[in-house]
Design a protein around this motif. Structure first.
Motif, PDB file in Angstrom:
ATOM      1  N   GLY A 146    -103.487  25.302   0.817  1.00 14.39           N
ATOM      2  CA  GLY A 146    -102.059  24.597   0.509  1.00 14.39           C
ATOM      3  C   GLY A 146    -101.081  25.243   0.879  1.00 14.39           C
ATOM      4  O   GLY A 146     -99.928  24.734   0.885  1.00 14.39           O
ATOM      5  N   ASP A 147    -101.226  26.686   1.537  1.00 13.88           N
ATOM      6  CA  ASP A 147    -100.045  27.560   1.575  1.00 13.88           C
ATOM      7  C   ASP A 147     -99.429  27.003   3.226  1.00 13.88           C
ATOM      8  O   ASP A 147    -100.484  26.650   3.920  1.00 13.88           O
ATOM      9  CB  ASP A 147    -100.330  28.724   1.698  1.00 13.88           C
ATOM     10  CG  ASP A 147     -99.185  29.917   1.793  1.00 13.88           C
ATOM     11  OD1 ASP A 147     -98.978  30.456   0.787  1.00 13.88           O
ATOM     12  OD2 ASP A 147     -99.154  30.098   2.913  1.00 13.88           O
ATOM     13  N   PRO A 148     -98.332  27.123   3.318  1.00 10.89           N
ATOM     14  CA  PRO A 148     -97.630  26.838   4.744  1.00 10.89           C
ATOM     15  C   PRO A 148     -98.499  27.514   5.815  1.00 10.89           C
ATOM     16  O   PRO A 148     -98.185  27.209   7.094  1.00 10.89           O
ATOM     17  CB  PRO A 148     -96.167  27.190   4.525  1.00 10.89           C
ATOM     18  CG  PRO A 148     -95.878  26.924   2.994  1.00 10.89           C
ATOM     19  CD  PRO A 148     -97.168  27.268   2.424  1.00 10.89           C
ATOM     20  N   ALA A 149     -98.548  28.661   5.679  1.00  9.06           N
ATOM     21  CA  ALA A 149     -99.301  29.847   6.501  1.00  9.06           C
ATOM     22  C   ALA A 149    -100.632  29.172   6.863  1.00  9.06           C
ATOM     23  O   ALA A 149    -100.936  29.550   8.044  1.00  9.06           O
ATOM     24  CB  ALA A 149     -99.408  31.210   5.940  1.00  9.06           C
ATOM     25  N   TYR A 150    -101.277  28.315   6.037  1.00 12.93           N
ATOM     26  CA  TYR A 150    -102.752  28.199   6.304  1.00 12.93           C
ATOM     27  C   TYR A 150    -102.383  27.100   7.687  1.00 12.93           C
ATOM     28  O   TYR A 150    -103.074  27.479   8.640  1.00 12.93           O
ATOM     29  CB  TYR A 150    -103.175  27.197   5.336  1.00 12.93           C
ATOM     30  CG  TYR A 150    -104.747  26.931   5.795  1.00 12.93           C
ATOM     31  CD1 TYR A 150    -105.727  27.748   5.317  1.00 12.93           C
ATOM     32  CD2 TYR A 150    -104.831  25.777   6.589  1.00 12.93           C
ATOM     33  CE1 TYR A 150    -106.924  27.534   5.381  1.00 12.93           C
ATOM     34  CE2 TYR A 150    -106.411  25.347   6.793  1.00 12.93           C
ATOM     35  CZ  TYR A 150    -107.486  26.229   6.407  1.00 12.93           C
ATOM     36  OH  TYR A 150    -108.494  26.016   6.557  1.00 12.93           O
ATOM     37  N   LYS A 151    -101.628  26.260   7.640  1.00  7.43           N
ATOM     38  CA  LYS A 151    -101.461  25.186   8.938  1.00  7.43           C
ATOM     39  C   LYS A 151    -100.999  25.733  10.140  1.00  7.43           C
ATOM     40  O   LYS A 151    -101.509  25.924  11.295  1.00  7.43           O
ATOM     41  CB  LYS A 151    -100.566  24.111   8.655  1.00  7.43           C
ATOM     42  CG  LYS A 151    -100.441  23.046   9.538  1.00  7.43           C
ATOM     43  CD  LYS A 151     -99.760  21.817   9.187  1.00  7.43           C
ATOM     44  CE  LYS A 151     -99.418  20.927  10.296  1.00  7.43           C
ATOM     45  NZ  LYS A 151     -98.589  19.864   9.852  1.00  7.43           N
ATOM     46  N   LYS A 152    -100.145  26.922   9.774  1.00  7.87           N
ATOM     47  CA  LYS A 152     -99.481  27.667  10.904  1.00  7.87           C
ATOM     48  C   LYS A 152    -100.218  28.587  11.548  1.00  7.87           C
ATOM     49  O   LYS A 152    -100.255  28.750  12.873  1.00  7.87           O
ATOM     50  CB  LYS A 152     -98.033  28.479  10.308  1.00  7.87           C
ATOM     51  CG  LYS A 152     -97.338  29.281  11.288  1.00  7.87           C
ATOM     52  CD  LYS A 152     -96.265  29.954  10.585  1.00  7.87           C
ATOM     53  CE  LYS A 152     -95.432  30.752  11.539  1.00  7.87           C
ATOM     54  NZ  LYS A 152     -94.294  31.366  10.599  1.00  7.87           N
ATOM     55  N   PHE A 153    -101.297  29.265  10.809  1.00  5.74           N
ATOM     56  CA  PHE A 153    -101.987  30.334  11.494  1.00  5.74           C
ATOM     57  C   PHE A 153    -103.326  29.841  11.775  1.00  5.74           C
ATOM     58  O   PHE A 153    -103.938  30.390  12.803  1.00  5.74           O
ATOM     59  CB  PHE A 153    -102.050  31.553  10.636  1.00  5.74           C
ATOM     60  CG  PHE A 153    -100.813  32.274  10.490  1.00  5.74           C
ATOM     61  CD1 PHE A 153     -99.995  32.482  11.672  1.00  5.74           C
ATOM     62  CD2 PHE A 153    -100.447  32.630   9.393  1.00  5.74           C
ATOM     63  CE1 PHE A 153     -98.847  33.173  11.710  1.00  5.74           C
ATOM     64  CE2 PHE A 153     -99.221  33.415   9.215  1.00  5.74           C
ATOM     65  CZ  PHE A 153     -98.324  33.794  10.265  1.00  5.74           C
ATOM     66  N   SER A 154    -103.772  28.800  11.156  1.00  6.07           N
ATOM     67  CA  SER A 154    -105.356  28.412  11.455  1.00  6.07           C
ATOM     68  C   SER A 154    -105.228  27.789  12.850  1.00  6.07           C
ATOM     69  O   SER A 154    -106.456  27.599  13.548  1.00  6.07           O
ATOM     70  CB  SER A 154    -105.609  27.298  10.465  1.00  6.07           C
ATOM     71  OG  SER A 154    -104.866  26.216  10.382  1.00  6.07           O
TER      72      SER A 154
END
Length: 250
Positions: A146-154
């Motif tokens: 659910g962290d914004p970084a997940y979508k950004k870096f995945s």
């Protein structure tokens, strides 16, 4: 400057010598070697068909290595990633900070030093955030979904997402001659005569993309190790930190 294999260099010299004899003896204007001789044949196709063939080849590959620069949302990311159908691993550098990414299935991990986490938290003043940064130093930090970084870096670890987004030239397609990339013969295709990007496609074996210059100066990438699969290993518990539902000021 790309080195040309000795066998091909000798063949080129021989062809030149024969051409010189032909010109001298018959008054002809000259001759040239067929650049598509011994290739996979895509160099003779229209640009749109070459693009279709290379996208199909890339999509069918089990794995690859991707390296270079990508400019997105005003930031430049330097990537060196190995990708397969299970995930990916490698390094990303942005704004002078380098971190490691590892994704296995749906689990995404980020590994960086304490300075990275201190910068992310915007502190560095001896506060509790510095203690948290020390705790995360050199560890694989599990990124909450659910962290914004997940979508950004995945996305940097997803083969299909990256290739679908990158292997697109904009505008009218055309071919731009025969070239070489790391010793492999290529045919180059362009979008809007290069303004919409350029893509070098292998003429040897499968027509894999080997080099991409993105439209608008949005980065240059090289592709290699096509089909050479590798293992992704989950980090040990002593190497991993589960930070919770959200990373520090991510």
């Amino acid at each position: 400057m790309t080195a040309i294999p000795q066998g091909r260099a000798r063949r080129a010299v021989l062809v030149s010598a024969i051409c010189a004899l032909v010109v001298t003896g018959t008054g002809l204007t000259g001759c040239s070697e067929d650049p598509d001789e011994g290739t996979n044949g895509v160099g003779k196709l229209p640009a749109d068909q070459i693009q279709s063939r290379t996208r199909a080849a890339a999509g069918s590959a089990d794995a690859l290595r991707l390296s270079g620069n990508v400019v997105t949302s005003g930031r430049t990311y330097k990537l060196d990633m190995r990708l397969n159908s299970d995930g990916g691993s490698g390094s990303v550098t942005a704004e002078g900070a380098t971190f490691q990414l590892l994704r296995i299935g749906k689990e995404l991990y980020l590994k960086a030093d304490a300075d990275f986490w201190t910068q992310e938290d915007g502190k560095g003043d001896g506060s509790d955030s510095d203690a948290a940064a020390d705790k995360l130093d050199g560890k694989y930090v599990k990124v909450p979904s659910g962290d914004p970084a997940y979508k950004k870096f995945s996305g940097f670890t997803d083969k299909d997402v990256l290739l679908d987004g990158l292997l697109t030239l904009h505008g009218s397609l055309d071919t731009d001659g025969h070239h070489e990339q790391a010793g492999t013969r290529t045919i180059r295709i362009t979008g809007d005569k290069g303004d919409g990007g350029t893509l070098d496609v292998s003429l040897e074996g499968k027509p894999y993309p080997l080099r991409l210059a993105r439209a608008g100066g949005a980065g240059t990438l090289t592709f290699s190790a096509w089909g050479k699969n590798f293992s992704l290993t989950e980090p040990g518990k002593d190497e991993t930190v589960d930070y919770g539902k959200q990373l520090p000021t991510s």
